[in-house]
Enzyme design. Structure first.
Site, PDB file in Angstrom:
ATOM      1  N   LYS A 112       0.834  -1.207   0.000  1.00  0.00           N
ATOM      2  CA  LYS A 112       0.000   0.000   0.000  1.00  0.00           C
ATOM      3  C   LYS A 112       0.868   1.256   0.000  1.00  0.00           C
ATOM      4  CE  LYS A 112      -3.557  -0.065   2.723  1.00  0.00           C
ATOM      5  NZ  LYS A 112      -4.378  -0.012   3.959  1.00  0.00           N
ATOM      6  N   GLU A 128      10.167  -5.692   3.890  1.00  0.00           N
ATOM      7  CA  GLU A 128      10.284  -7.071   3.421  1.00  0.00           C
ATOM      8  C   GLU A 128       9.904  -7.180   1.946  1.00  0.00           C
ATOM      9  OE1 GLU A 128       8.640  -7.532   7.738  1.00  0.00           O
ATOM     10  OE2 GLU A 128       8.471  -6.111   6.065  1.00  0.00           O
ATOM     11  N   GLY A 179      -5.000  -4.520   5.602  1.00  0.00           N
ATOM     12  CA  GLY A 179      -4.345  -5.618   4.890  1.00  0.00           C
ATOM     13  C   GLY A 179      -5.047  -6.951   5.049  1.00  0.00           C
ATOM     14  N   ARG A 180      -5.420  -7.290   6.276  1.00  0.00           N
ATOM     15  CA  ARG A 180      -6.053  -8.589   6.524  1.00  0.00           C
ATOM     16  C   ARG A 180      -7.494  -8.645   6.038  1.00  0.00           C
ATOM     17  NH1 ARG A 180      -5.084  -5.475  10.757  1.00  0.00           N
ATOM     18  NH2 ARG A 180      -6.686  -4.969  12.305  1.00  0.00           N
ATOM     19  N   GLU A 216      -4.677 -10.337  14.811  1.00  0.00           N
ATOM     20  CA  GLU A 216      -4.199  -8.977  14.553  1.00  0.00           C
ATOM     21  C   GLU A 216      -5.317  -7.972  14.819  1.00  0.00           C
ATOM     22  OE1 GLU A 216      -0.938  -8.102  11.516  1.00  0.00           O
ATOM     23  OE2 GLU A 216      -2.726  -7.330  10.501  1.00  0.00           O
ATOM     24  N   HIS A 233      -4.202 -36.567  13.729  1.00  0.00           N
ATOM     25  CA  HIS A 233      -2.970 -37.304  14.039  1.00  0.00           C
ATOM     26  C   HIS A 233      -1.873 -36.362  14.534  1.00  0.00           C
ATOM     27  CE1 HIS A 233      -4.388 -41.129  12.298  1.00  0.00           C
ATOM     28  NE2 HIS A 233      -5.102 -40.337  11.533  1.00  0.00           N
ATOM     29  N   LYS A 290       9.173  -3.784  13.637  1.00  0.00           N
ATOM     30  CA  LYS A 290       9.694  -3.181  12.411  1.00  0.00           C
ATOM     31  C   LYS A 290      10.660  -2.047  12.733  1.00  0.00           C
ATOM     32  CE  LYS A 290       5.810  -4.016   9.240  1.00  0.00           C
ATOM     33  NZ  LYS A 290       4.821  -3.341   8.365  1.00  0.00           N
TER      34      LYS A 290
END
Length: 530
Positions: free
Chosen positions: A216, A222, A273-274, A360, A391, A506
């Protein structure tokens, strides 16, 4: 006249105090027993969009608790708060922003206009622009420097720019192949670990790949690091960077008008973002991978589910009922976590997306006004597809010291139509049988003189089920959980739409990279940075 909305802490609600007085009033082993149990399963069902159903028969609730839930909804003005959100009020108090992700897939209320721009028209325009671009790629009107068609699309992003789109791509990959709508293979680069990018780049033909950089701000460390990694690989492959990169970013981003990008598709600050899978963040890669119609069907499923979240009767509102039960389990029953258990391999990364969405959003310890709260908020979210999870961690779920509420997701049919009959039943039938068995085993337990074989039961679960996992269905599932998280944030009186907890790490990482460290930070840096 507009309704005045009050924002109050959960423990100030008279109806919440009533809930606390009803703690542990339901025994699952009793209510699910015999004919009464069969009746309860039938009664505790709420229709969702796209043919899905939310069933809460194996949850520790009854009519008395649901009556108090209704009082809580009214007292806390939950539906009014949702309406305020989708009508464009500033409900993201931390960043002083509107929250408009529902608007990317359909208008629930009034038009939202910002600086003279109708935001619905803005999002629709971006979707149309993406569809036009995808159609040109698929038809061969847009080709690489050699005149060859593209076969792969690769998204470079992190967090919400990766988890949601990746989960949805995987959810629909087999379906698209079976239904002849599969256009391009999709890959994802998210981790700043160079091994991630290297593994992806080594698995594709770079000359026939379109890379989507999603940021954005256009400044995410990153993502920009991986951008440089990819650009270097493109050049080493003898290709023209400008023929292989597009961007999803904001209109004020430094990526705009960058000659390295053949196209830019915009998002804005009103989409977290999410919550961005139904925006250009998911739209670009899903439209390229499956075609614009599949993405449109996905949006329609989400929009249809959003409408169910406006239903005033909570017994007809699946997201609100799910949210209320979750708050009862967290704040009254004191359960620490929730396990999301999709019995569909296609949903292998969906729990990871929900983990970010929930933790978040609602991992907060101050209220909307910055005041410390003295009750617990969001639970730990985790999960894996069944039957693999059986399992793995189901041992703790069945016999561990903590009770962990469960959310099963299951389908009557698989996506490909491919199956085999072994020992009298098909694989899909065996999968469904495991879901049914686990729900009852968790709820009812098992008596045994041998303590190692004793199951206490009273492990609550819900079930979301439908015929088959399709684009509309995954859209409805996504919207269901987004709205559940939203309603729970309203109940806890927290801001579910910022993520300051992401920022501190960050900032310190930048200090480490700049060599501006001392004390423990410097000592840890010296252990790993050579």
């Amino acid at each position: 006249m507009a309704t005045t909305i009050s924002w109050n802490n959960l423990n100030k609600m008279e109806s919440f105090k009533k809930l606390q007085s009803l703690k542990g009033s339901v025994s699952l082993a009793k209510v699910l027993k015999g004919a009464a149990g069969a009746k309860r399963v039938a009664e505790c069902s709420i229709p969702m969009a796209e043919g899905l159903t939310y069933n809460y028969a194996a949850k520790q609730v009854n009519k008395q608790l649901i009556s108090v839930f209704k009082q809580l909804v009214k007292e806390d003005q939950l539906l009014e708060k949702f309406a305020a959100l989708y009508n464009g009020e500033v409900v993201n108090t931390g960043e002083k922003r509107m929250v408009l992700h529902q608007l990317t897939r359909g208008q629930l209320g009034n038009d939202v206009v910002v600086d003279g721009v109708n935001k619905r028209d803005f999002y629709t325009g971006i979707q149309n622009k993406i569809a036009e671009f995808a159609d040109k790629v698929h038809s061969g009107k847009i080709v690489n420097e050699k005149g060859e068609t593209y076969t792969t699309v690769c998204q470079i992003g992190i967090g919400g720019s990766d988890l949601g789109p990746r989960a949805i791509y995987l959810a629909l990959e087999n379906w698209a192949k079976a239904n002849k709508t599969f256009k391009m293979e999709a890959k994802f680069i998210s981790n700043v670990d160079p091994d991630d990018a290297a593994a992806v780049l080594n698995s594709i033909d770079i000359s026939k790949t379109i890379f989507i950089l999603v940021s954005k701000s256009g400044t995410t460390l990153e993502t920009l690091t991986n951008e440089s990694f990819v650009k270097d690989a493109i050049k080493k492959a003898g290709c023209d960077v400008s023929k292989h990169m597009i961007a999803v970013t904001s209109e004020t981003s430094p990526l705009v008008n960058n000659p390295d990008y053949m196209e830019c598709f915009f998002m804005d600050d009103f989409i977290g973002g999410r919550y961005s899978s139904t925006s250009a963040v998911g739209g670009a890669i899903l439209s390229l991978a499956f075609g614009p119609k599949v993405f449109a069907d996905f949006l329609n499923g989400a929009a249809a589910q959003d409408k169910t979240a406006t239903e005033k009767d909570i017994t007809k509102n699946p997201s609100l009922m799910d949210a209320l039960i979750g708050v009862y389990e967290r704040n009254v029953m004191a359960y620490p976590a929730t396990a999301v258990l999709p019995y569909s391999q296609a949903l292998s990364r969906f729990p990871a997306h929900l983990q970010q969405l929930d933790m978040e959003s609602n991992g907060k310890s101050v209220n909307r006004f910055g005041k410390k709260i003295n009750y617990v908020t969001g639970p730990v979210i985790f999960g894996e597809p069944g039957t693999n999870g059986q399992h793995s961690f189901y041992q703790l779920l069945h016999q561990g010291t903590n009770i962990v509420p469960l959310q099963f997701i299951a389908f009557q049919e698989n996506q490909t139509g491919q199956d085999i009959t072994i020992q009298g039943s098909k694989s899909q039938t065996k999968l469904a049988a495991n879901v049914v068995a686990q729900i009852v085993a968790f709820a009812c337990g098992k008596d045994d003189e041998n303590p190692n074989k004793f199951f206490a039961g009273e492990r609550p679960s819900s079930l979301i089920y439908g015929k088959q996992l399709t684009p509309g269905v995954i859209g409805a599932l996504l919207a269901h959980y987004e709205n559940k998280v939203m309603f729970q944030g309203f109940l806890w009186n927290i801001n579910s739409f910022d993520q300051e907890g992401v920022q501190l790490g960050k900032t310190l990482a930048k200090a480490v990279l700049a060599g501006e460290t001392d004390g423990a930070l410097k000592a840890y840096a010296e252990l790993l940075i050579k």
